[in-house]
Design a protein around this motif. Sequence first.
Motif, mmCIF file in Angstrom:
data_model
loop_
_atom_site.group_PDB
_atom_site.id
_atom_site.type_symbol
_atom_site.label_atom_id
_atom_site.label_comp_id
_atom_site.label_asym_id
_atom_site.label_seq_id
_atom_site.Cartn_x
_atom_site.Cartn_y
_atom_site.Cartn_z
ATOM 1 N N SER A 75 -5.582 4.259 -1.121
ATOM 2 C CA SER A 75 -5.581 4.140 0.337
ATOM 3 C C SER A 75 -4.774 5.282 0.925
ATOM 4 O O SER A 75 -3.774 5.721 0.340
ATOM 5 N N THR A 76 -5.193 5.740 2.095
ATOM 6 C CA THR A 76 -4.437 6.770 2.815
ATOM 7 C C THR A 76 -4.021 6.291 4.200
ATOM 8 O O THR A 76 -3.581 7.090 5.021
ATOM 9 N N VAL A 77 -4.138 4.969 4.455
ATOM 10 C CA VAL A 77 -3.910 4.489 5.821
ATOM 11 C C VAL A 77 -2.967 3.283 5.857
ATOM 12 O O VAL A 77 -3.125 2.396 6.695
ATOM 13 N N VAL A 78 -1.967 3.227 4.951
ATOM 14 C CA VAL A 78 -1.090 2.059 4.927
ATOM 15 C C VAL A 78 0.150 2.219 5.806
ATOM 16 O O VAL A 78 0.990 1.320 5.849
ATOM 17 N N GLY A 79 0.286 3.351 6.517
ATOM 18 C CA GLY A 79 1.358 3.453 7.490
ATOM 19 C C GLY A 79 2.428 4.460 7.137
ATOM 20 O O GLY A 79 2.541 4.907 5.989
ATOM 21 N N ILE A 126 -3.976 -6.563 -2.234
ATOM 22 C CA ILE A 126 -2.661 -5.915 -2.223
ATOM 23 C C ILE A 126 -2.264 -5.717 -0.766
ATOM 24 O O ILE A 126 -3.016 -5.114 0.020
ATOM 25 N N TRP A 127 -1.105 -6.258 -0.398
ATOM 26 C CA TRP A 127 -0.614 -6.160 0.970
ATOM 27 C C TRP A 127 0.509 -5.128 1.041
ATOM 28 O O TRP A 127 1.335 -5.035 0.137
ATOM 29 N N VAL A 128 0.539 -4.376 2.165
ATOM 30 C CA VAL A 128 1.538 -3.326 2.344
ATOM 31 C C VAL A 128 2.038 -3.370 3.786
ATOM 32 O O VAL A 128 1.230 -3.434 4.725
ATOM 33 N N THR A 129 3.369 -3.329 3.957
ATOM 34 C CA THR A 129 3.903 -3.192 5.311
ATOM 35 C C THR A 129 3.940 -1.717 5.682
ATOM 36 O O THR A 129 4.033 -0.846 4.819
ATOM 37 N N VAL A 182 -0.070 -4.321 9.396
ATOM 38 C CA VAL A 182 0.071 -4.448 7.949
ATOM 39 C C VAL A 182 -1.307 -4.210 7.351
ATOM 40 O O VAL A 182 -2.327 -4.372 8.032
ATOM 41 N N SER A 183 -1.345 -3.825 6.073
ATOM 42 C CA SER A 183 -2.613 -3.478 5.443
ATOM 43 C C SER A 183 -2.919 -4.397 4.278
ATOM 44 O O SER A 183 -2.026 -4.797 3.526
ATOM 45 N N ARG A 184 -4.198 -4.711 4.136
ATOM 46 C CA ARG A 184 -4.701 -5.459 2.991
ATOM 47 C C ARG A 184 -5.697 -4.563 2.261
ATOM 48 O O ARG A 184 -6.701 -4.131 2.835
ATOM 49 N N VAL A 185 -5.421 -4.291 0.989
ATOM 50 C CA VAL A 185 -6.233 -3.376 0.199
ATOM 51 C C VAL A 185 -6.900 -4.177 -0.914
ATOM 52 O O VAL A 185 -6.226 -4.893 -1.662
ATOM 53 N N VAL A 186 -8.226 -4.051 -1.038
ATOM 54 C CA VAL A 186 -8.975 -4.822 -2.037
ATOM 55 C C VAL A 186 -10.030 -3.938 -2.685
ATOM 56 O O VAL A 186 -10.477 -2.943 -2.097
ATOM 57 N N ALA A 187 -10.446 -4.314 -3.894
ATOM 58 C CA ALA A 187 -11.549 -3.621 -4.554
ATOM 59 C C ALA A 187 -12.817 -3.797 -3.730
ATOM 60 O O ALA A 187 -13.091 -4.884 -3.214
ATOM 61 N N ALA A 188 -13.588 -2.717 -3.585
ATOM 62 C CA ALA A 188 -14.776 -2.776 -2.728
ATOM 63 C C ALA A 188 -15.769 -1.695 -3.142
ATOM 64 O O ALA A 188 -15.451 -0.793 -3.930
ATOM 65 N N ALA A 189 -16.955 -1.809 -2.595
ATOM 66 C CA ALA A 189 -18.002 -0.825 -2.856
ATOM 67 C C ALA A 189 -17.963 0.267 -1.800
ATOM 68 O O ALA A 189 -17.422 0.091 -0.697
ATOM 69 N N PRO A 219 -3.086 -6.156 13.115
ATOM 70 C CA PRO A 219 -1.985 -5.877 14.042
ATOM 71 C C PRO A 219 -0.916 -6.962 14.025
ATOM 72 O O PRO A 219 -1.213 -8.151 13.916
ATOM 73 N N ILE A 220 0.321 -6.529 14.097
ATOM 74 C CA ILE A 220 1.469 -7.405 14.330
ATOM 75 C C ILE A 220 2.402 -6.667 15.278
ATOM 76 O O ILE A 220 2.100 -5.541 15.696
ATOM 77 N N ASP A 221 3.539 -7.254 15.612
ATOM 78 C CA ASP A 221 4.494 -6.550 16.442
ATOM 79 C C ASP A 221 5.055 -5.360 15.673
ATOM 80 O O ASP A 221 4.906 -5.243 14.457
ATOM 81 N N THR A 222 5.756 -4.508 16.351
ATOM 82 C CA THR A 222 6.161 -3.222 15.810
ATOM 83 C C THR A 222 7.103 -3.313 14.608
ATOM 84 O O THR A 222 7.747 -4.328 14.379
#
Length: 710
Positions: free
Chosen positions: A496-500, A514-517, A523-530, A546-549
């Motif tokens: 991933s290149t977009v986890v913050g 896989i969750w990343v703050t 926050v980001s959720r990353v999963v196996a995908a096509a 989206p969540i608060d800052t």
Amino acid sequence: MNGKHFAQRLGTKRNFLAALAASAIFTSGCSNMMSTAPTLTAQSSGGQLSGTVHGGSQPVAFSTVTLYYAGESGIGSGDPSGIASGPPIVAAVTTSADDGNGSFSFQKSATNGQTTSGNTFSCPASGDPLVYVVARGGNTLNSHDSSVNNSAAAFLAVFGLCSQINASSRVSMTEVTTVASMVAMQQYFNPVTESFGADGILVGKTAMTNTLATISNLANVATGTAVTSKVVSGSGVSVTVTPQTSKVNALANIIASCVNNATSSATPCTTLFSNATPPDTAVTSRPYRTPAFSQATDVLQALYYMLTNPTNGSQANLQNLYNLIPAVGSAFQPTLAAAPTDWTVAISYSSTGTCGTGGGNFINQPEELNIDLSGNVWIANGQSTTGNLSAISSSGVPVACTSGGGGARGGAVVDTAGNVWYASQSTNTLLRYNPNSNSTLQFSTAAAPLAVFADGGNGSGDTVSNIYFTTSSGTSLYMIPHGASASVATTPVQISTVVGPNPIRIMAGKDLSIWVTSGSNFVSRVVAAASGAPNYLNGYSTTQFPIDTNAYGLALNNTGTFVSSNSANNEISLLTGSGTNYSMQTGWPTAAGLAGISQPTGMAVDGRSNIWTVNTAPNSGSGLASLSEVSVAGVALFPSGTVSGGLQLDPSYLSVGRSIVIDQSGNVWIANEGPSGTPANFITEIVGAAVPVYQPFAWGLANGRFQNMP
């Protein structure tokens, strides 16, 4: 540094968990420090166990002293031949003597499986239960009158595993040993049946057995007095263990006010029972799903309520309990000079010693903690260039130290192979340390690693951990496929290149996500995908919610509920949902000051999904640092507000906490980073305050026990 290496006999993957739990052996990178888990094999040994009973400074005569076996069929379990909430398992019974000491004794048979007779007992023919003793009632006035019987009086002490107790086993039962034992074992107590119990095998058994070491850090059971501090050592490294002695003594003085009366109807007893408010069973280990706890009728129940509902329902109730301590002449000193914010008990573990080939400190600017199968606490130290990966046992004894390269902001993560990972910012590497072989393997990272986490494998029988990490430069998440078993260092895969901009925390879920703050407002959720999935990269898709800052801390519960701390807004956010559909739950984020929340950082959830977070902003009233606990329903479990909110601890117990983890015994551990320029050299344990949770995370994910009670 020279020393022996010990090999661990392991079977198939199917038997791996059992082998680790039953016979974990760890060696260090410095002097090969060792720690072995307690034996669970019953042995034949006989002898006379003995002890005394004292209430305050008075011997207790004519008390019914009962020796029990801890239940082995679940938390709070008792006699399995009874109903689900069976009574405690009686081993033997005797009476304390009117001899000026309240003396008692039990005779242990050298042969297991014999029939109990009077005060004679033998260990069961199979199994090796924990043995504890409770003294109830009796004459607590030292007036030698057998007709005096205070039914509210009750004393508790733990002898140990049945196979290991013998003629040298002796306890001095006082209010202090009662407090120390209940503090350490509170999560295994059923206040309805007044029995202690846990699963009799593997992690559950080990976790309850580990409480013996914690009791010894709170009280000297041979003298019946509180520990002030002590030094424990392992191969040249020492750790100073310092409990909150004054709070232990204060709790002892409170229950002594009831004990030292002729009857349970005395005013101190009625005051104790009416103000020790029971907790909501939903936030406790709640043995056998009791619908509600009734008012206490003896000091054991009252003490349990004070510890599991540490604010007692109101400041007035807490103050009324504190007022039971005599202004002059209380039996146990030193005691608290004023009412606390809560009744939790903390222990600090500090060290200035050095170890490892780099000469770094055993504890210096600890940034992250994690727990292994045996209950050892692993520490990722942030000391620049020389920071170590180190570990202590459940008793605080140093059991491991290896040079990690320094500057960790995350790590001490345990994978399914028992390896421990350290993220070195000083050397741009991830270090994989194998405690069994005392070997290391380094994986290079493109920039300084920031967060690291190990999952439970890919499912469908694959239990080999993949390793995930972020860096302090860029907004990417990387993966080391099957990093737990890699024979050589491999090149990490960018997924991933977009986890913050500041992805400081990672956690995998049981659905293989896989969750990343982010350090930002998502926050980001990353999963196996096509290919073609949102933000697709190298077989993985990233979805932002989206969540608060300023998302910082991160925790998942066993149903997939996601919580994050927002230090800028003094809040906790909670997301629920599934797949690509997660949203903020109604009523969240929390209001600033709920349970004392003030610039929260690291987070953890316990076995009942209660949410724990450590605050970095000092309390505006006391100036002390604090912890916060909130139920998954959003109910504050510590005082709210910024003036007197949270679980407040002075700087010798809490100093800019960065991470928090809960172990299999319900202890809450905090990594104390320390103020800028003044790194802390200690970690802190809040004893038994949380509902036990299965550890380590990776094995919980692998075997379906993720974030559940052991």
